[in-house]
Design a protein around this motif. Structure first.
Motif: not given
Length: 194
Positions: A112-116
Motif C-alpha cells: 500500500s502506497g509504494r511505487e516501483d
C-alpha cells in the motif's frame, strides 16, 4: 548490476523453476537479475518461507540492488533477530505458514502506497508443504492480480523436482514468464509460448 534478459522485459510476474539442491538453488543470478529489473531504485519486498529476515537482507545487498526501501515478510516460525542490518528494514511476520489469508493481508498492507516495487517470493515449494495445490493456485491467482494492480514486478521460486508435473503445469499457467534453470542453463518461456 546484472542485465535483465530481453525475453523478460515485458513480464510483470515470473516463475523461476530451479532445483533446490543444485548450485543454482533458488535461481541464483536469475533472482538477482529480476531484483534489478526496475528502472529506478525500487522498493524491494521479500516474502520468505525459507530464510531469516537478515539472510534476505544479505541476499539483496549481495545482489547489488540499493533499494529505496526494503521490507521482509517472514512466514512461519521465524525467531526475531537482534541484527543491526535490520534496523532500516520493515519486517512483518505471519506466524502460521498455512495462513494464506493473513499473508495476503500483510502483503497488501506492505504494498500500500509504494511505487516501483520489486517482489521476491521464496518459495512456492515451501508453501506447498502447508497447503493443497488448489488452495495455493487460488491464492496466487489473487496475488498476481494484486501485484499487477500495484504495478509491481514480481518473481516466485519453485523447485520443479519436488512436485508432480500437474502441479508445476497448474502453477506455471499463472505467470507471464517462466525461467527454467537446469545445470546452469536457462530456458525462458513467455506467456505466448506457454
Amino acid at each position: 548490476m546484472s542485465e535483465l534478459p530481453e525475453e523478460l522485459a515485458g513480464a510483470t510476474n515470473t516463475l523461476i523453476c530451479a532445483p533446490s539442491m543444485s548450485r543454482h538453488a533458488g535461481g541464483g543470478t536469475h533472482c538477482t537479475e529480476l531484483l534489478n529489473a526496475g528502472e529506478t531504485p525500487a522498493s524491494v519486498l521479500w516474502v520468505t518461507y525459507t530464510r531469516s529476515p537478515s539472510a534476505c537482507v544479505e541476499a539483496v545487498r549481495r545482489s547489488g540492488v540499493e533499494p529505496a526501501s526494503l521490507s521482509v515478510i517472514a512466514v512461519g516460525e521465524t525467531p526475531m533477530e537482534d541484527d543491526e542490518s535490520l534496523s532500516s528494514v520493515r519486517v512483518d511476520t505471519v506466524s502460521t505458514p498455512s495462513d494464506l489469508t493473513g499473508l495476503g493481508i500483510t502483503l497488501s498492507q506492505t504494498l500500500s502506497g509504494r511505487e516501483d516495487v520489486v517482489v521476491c517470493f521464496d518459495s512456492l515449494t515451501a508453501v506447498l508443504q502447508y497447503v493443497e495445490r488448489e488452495t495455493l493456485y487460488e491464492f496466487l491467482h489473487a496475488v498476481v492480480g494484486q501485484l499487477h494492480a500495484a504495478d509491481a514486478l514480481a518473481h516466485f521460486h519453485l523447485d520443479p523436482t519436488a512436485h508432480d508435473r500437474q502441479t508445476v503445469d497448474a502453477l506455471t499457467s499463472l505467470f507471464d514468464a517462466v525461467v527454467h534453470v537446469r545445470d546452469g542453463d536457462r530456458e525462458i518461456r513467455t506467456r505466448q509460448l506457454l
